[in-house]
Design a protein around this motif. Sequence first.
Motif, PDB file in Angstrom:
ATOM      1  N   PRO A 108       0.824  -1.217   0.000  1.00 13.02           N
ATOM      2  CA  PRO A 108       0.000   0.000   0.000  1.00 13.02           C
ATOM      3  C   PRO A 108       0.857   1.265   0.000  1.00 13.02           C
ATOM      4  CG  PRO A 108      -0.750  -1.549   1.683  1.00 13.02           C
ATOM      5  CD  PRO A 108       0.576  -2.055   1.189  1.00 13.02           C
ATOM      6  N   VAL A 109       0.500   2.215  -0.853  1.00 10.60           N
ATOM      7  CA  VAL A 109       1.247   3.474  -0.974  1.00 10.60           C
ATOM      8  C   VAL A 109       0.275   4.641  -0.895  1.00 10.60           C
ATOM      9  CG1 VAL A 109       2.695   4.917  -2.453  1.00 10.60           C
ATOM     10  CG2 VAL A 109       3.045   2.435  -2.412  1.00 10.60           C
ATOM     11  N   ILE A 110       0.556   5.578   0.009  1.00 11.51           N
ATOM     12  CA  ILE A 110      -0.203   6.828   0.104  1.00 11.51           C
ATOM     13  C   ILE A 110       0.733   7.970  -0.251  1.00 11.51           C
ATOM     14  CG2 ILE A 110      -1.445   8.421   1.622  1.00 11.51           C
ATOM     15  CD1 ILE A 110      -2.400   6.083   3.257  1.00 11.51           C
ATOM     16  N   LEU A 111       0.354   8.767  -1.244  1.00  9.68           N
ATOM     17  CA  LEU A 111       1.163   9.905  -1.660  1.00  9.68           C
ATOM     18  C   LEU A 111       0.938  11.091  -0.730  1.00  9.68           C
ATOM     19  CD1 LEU A 111       0.536   9.861  -5.521  1.00  9.68           C
ATOM     20  CD2 LEU A 111       2.524   8.938  -4.301  1.00  9.68           C
ATOM     21  N   LEU A 112       2.026  11.821  -0.446  1.00  4.63           N
ATOM     22  CA  LEU A 112       1.947  13.090   0.268  1.00  4.63           C
ATOM     23  C   LEU A 112       2.173  14.187  -0.770  1.00  4.63           C
ATOM     24  CD1 LEU A 112       4.086  12.223   3.442  1.00  4.63           C
ATOM     25  CD2 LEU A 112       1.602  12.128   3.193  1.00  4.63           C
ATOM     26  N   THR A 113       1.158  14.991  -1.025  1.00  2.00           N
ATOM     27  CA  THR A 113       1.218  15.960  -2.117  1.00  2.00           C
ATOM     28  C   THR A 113       0.822  17.354  -1.650  1.00  2.00           C
ATOM     29  OG1 THR A 113      -1.088  15.822  -2.879  1.00  2.00           O
ATOM     30  CG2 THR A 113       0.390  14.070  -3.574  1.00  2.00           C
ATOM     31  N   THR A 114       1.031  18.326  -2.523  1.00  2.00           N
ATOM     32  CA  THR A 114       0.483  19.663  -2.317  1.00  2.00           C
ATOM     33  C   THR A 114      -0.568  19.906  -3.393  1.00  2.00           C
ATOM     34  OG1 THR A 114       2.055  20.778  -3.784  1.00  2.00           O
ATOM     35  CG2 THR A 114       2.735  20.451  -1.492  1.00  2.00           C
ATOM     36  N   LYS A 115      -1.392  20.913  -3.191  1.00  2.00           N
ATOM     37  CA  LYS A 115      -2.456  21.200  -4.160  1.00  2.00           C
ATOM     38  C   LYS A 115      -1.903  21.522  -5.540  1.00  2.00           C
ATOM     39  CE  LYS A 115      -5.935  22.737  -0.827  1.00  2.00           C
ATOM     40  NZ  LYS A 115      -6.805  23.839  -0.358  1.00  2.00           N
ATOM     41  N   THR A 116      -0.698  22.094  -5.587  1.00  2.00           N
ATOM     42  CA  THR A 116      -0.114  22.476  -6.879  1.00  2.00           C
ATOM     43  C   THR A 116       0.403  21.265  -7.649  1.00  2.00           C
ATOM     44  OG1 THR A 116       2.047  22.864  -5.833  1.00  2.00           O
ATOM     45  CG2 THR A 116       0.555  24.749  -6.022  1.00  2.00           C
ATOM     46  N   GLU A 117       0.438  20.098  -7.000  1.00  2.12           N
ATOM     47  CA  GLU A 117       0.960  18.897  -7.643  1.00  2.12           C
ATOM     48  C   GLU A 117      -0.158  17.979  -8.144  1.00  2.12           C
ATOM     49  OE1 GLU A 117       5.078  18.381  -4.996  1.00  2.12           O
ATOM     50  OE2 GLU A 117       3.182  17.516  -4.298  1.00  2.12           O
ATOM     51  N   GLU A 118      -1.350  18.527  -8.360  1.00  3.11           N
ATOM     52  CA  GLU A 118      -2.481  17.676  -8.723  1.00  3.11           C
ATOM     53  C   GLU A 118      -2.243  16.824  -9.967  1.00  3.11           C
ATOM     54  OE1 GLU A 118      -7.282  17.886  -9.643  1.00  3.11           O
ATOM     55  OE2 GLU A 118      -6.201  19.681  -9.038  1.00  3.11           O
ATOM     56  N   PRO A 119      -1.692  17.365 -11.074  1.00  6.40           N
ATOM     57  CA  PRO A 119      -1.439  16.486 -12.233  1.00  6.40           C
ATOM     58  C   PRO A 119      -0.496  15.331 -11.895  1.00  6.40           C
ATOM     59  CG  PRO A 119      -1.303  18.791 -12.868  1.00  6.40           C
ATOM     60  CD  PRO A 119      -1.361  18.767 -11.369  1.00  6.40           C
ATOM     61  N   ASP A 120       0.547  15.619 -11.093  1.00  9.01           N
ATOM     62  CA  ASP A 120       1.465  14.561 -10.689  1.00  9.01           C
ATOM     63  C   ASP A 120       0.768  13.554  -9.781  1.00  9.01           C
ATOM     64  OD1 ASP A 120       3.616  15.519 -12.113  1.00  9.01           O
ATOM     65  OD2 ASP A 120       4.386  16.718 -10.470  1.00  9.01           O
ATOM     66  N   THR A 121      -0.191  14.034  -8.978  1.00  8.72           N
ATOM     67  CA  THR A 121      -0.954  13.126  -8.122  1.00  8.72           C
ATOM     68  C   THR A 121      -1.715  12.114  -8.962  1.00  8.72           C
ATOM     69  OG1 THR A 121      -1.231  14.848  -6.444  1.00  8.72           O
ATOM     70  CG2 THR A 121      -2.740  12.973  -6.351  1.00  8.72           C
ATOM     71  N   ILE A 122      -2.331  12.576 -10.031  1.00  8.92           N
ATOM     72  CA  ILE A 122      -3.078  11.683 -10.919  1.00  8.92           C
ATOM     73  C   ILE A 122      -2.135  10.677 -11.576  1.00  8.92           C
ATOM     74  CG2 ILE A 122      -4.566  11.545 -12.944  1.00  8.92           C
ATOM     75  CD1 ILE A 122      -5.845  12.774 -10.448  1.00  8.92           C
ATOM     76  N   ILE A 123      -0.946  11.155 -11.974  1.00  9.35           N
ATOM     77  CA  ILE A 123       0.047  10.240 -12.549  1.00  9.35           C
ATOM     78  C   ILE A 123       0.453   9.202 -11.508  1.00  9.35           C
ATOM     79  CG2 ILE A 123       2.381  10.061 -13.482  1.00  9.35           C
ATOM     80  CD1 ILE A 123       2.002  12.872 -14.646  1.00  9.35           C
ATOM     81  N   GLY A 124       0.642   9.650 -10.265  1.00  9.22           N
ATOM     82  CA  GLY A 124       1.008   8.735  -9.193  1.00  9.22           C
ATOM     83  C   GLY A 124      -0.038   7.659  -8.970  1.00  9.22           C
ATOM     84  N   LEU A 125      -1.307   8.040  -9.026  1.00 11.37           N
ATOM     85  CA  LEU A 125      -2.385   7.053  -8.901  1.00 11.37           C
ATOM     86  C   LEU A 125      -2.355   6.085 -10.081  1.00 11.37           C
ATOM     87  CD1 LEU A 125      -5.279   9.388  -7.700  1.00 11.37           C
ATOM     88  CD2 LEU A 125      -4.048   7.705  -6.321  1.00 11.37           C
ATOM     89  N   ALA A 126      -2.061   6.611 -11.245  1.00 14.93           N
ATOM     90  CA  ALA A 126      -1.998   5.758 -12.426  1.00 14.93           C
ATOM     91  C   ALA A 126      -0.839   4.769 -12.338  1.00 14.93           C
ATOM     92  CB  ALA A 126      -1.859   6.614 -13.692  1.00 14.93           C
ATOM     93  N   LEU A 127       0.235   5.164 -11.649  1.00  7.15           N
ATOM     94  CA  LEU A 127       1.396   4.285 -11.510  1.00  7.15           C
ATOM     95  C   LEU A 127       1.207   3.250 -10.399  1.00  7.15           C
ATOM     96  CD1 LEU A 127       4.344   6.816 -11.938  1.00  7.15           C
ATOM     97  CD2 LEU A 127       3.625   5.047 -13.548  1.00  7.15           C
ATOM     98  N   GLY A 128       0.150   3.409  -9.604  1.00  3.79           N
ATOM     99  CA  GLY A 128      -0.113   2.373  -8.607  1.00  3.79           C
ATOM    100  C   GLY A 128      -0.301   2.826  -7.182  1.00  3.79           C
TER     101      GLY A 128
END
Length: 250
Positions: free
Chosen positions: A96-116
Amino acid sequence: MGNRSELTFTGSHTMTTIAPKTILIVEDEPDVARLATIYLEKEGFRTVYAKTGEEGFQLTRSERPDMILLDLMPPEMDGLELCKKIRSLRETASLPVILLTTKTEEPDTIIGLALGADDYVTKPFTPKSLAARVNALFRRLDRTTGAPQAAYSFGPLVLDRSRHEVINDGQEITLTAKEFGLLEHLLQNPGRILTRDVLLNAVWGYDYFGTTRTVDVHIRRLKQKLPLLNEAIVGVKSLGYKLIEPLPRH
């Protein structure tokens, strides 16, 4: 950080020691890492800390944590690359992986979800919200692990809850915890429209706040891993998804 403690239960003839679950925190901001560590250890978890992505990868293999909290932008190896490497190895593919992000990183967050990645928490976060996400994901995993033996099939696809495995045409398919949960819920409800909110509450295990786009990302990734679901999982405009029941074989 990361002191190990154990819970011991004694009976008339036996003594069982249960080690706490280990969470690896990969975060280059000391204040964020310290805050997460303090409150997760208050929740009874053991924590391990890595300041860089490379160190995080090495600790993933040596410590074998039960979950990773992963910042998107640690030095040496960013969170997206680390997430991809974790998912590429059989022994860590379902971690299990939970990303720690900022609001400005939303596109990267979506990529991170796509990567698993299984979920994300936006910084600055409150200790309560972080603990809720972590506990919810563990509850989901525990429910799946402790579920009574049952299997669901869809054509050549078989999902075995007791073994937590998916077999397609005799080949085992590696899914993340969220992908497995989504597939399980769809197979449990063939022909029924499942809204994104229903899927979030059923699979993520709590009343989700924020965008429901995470469901779309995970559904898309599930279809990539299991192409036979491309036409079987149908999006219902403005609502959610439905699994079309397969036609009987003749």
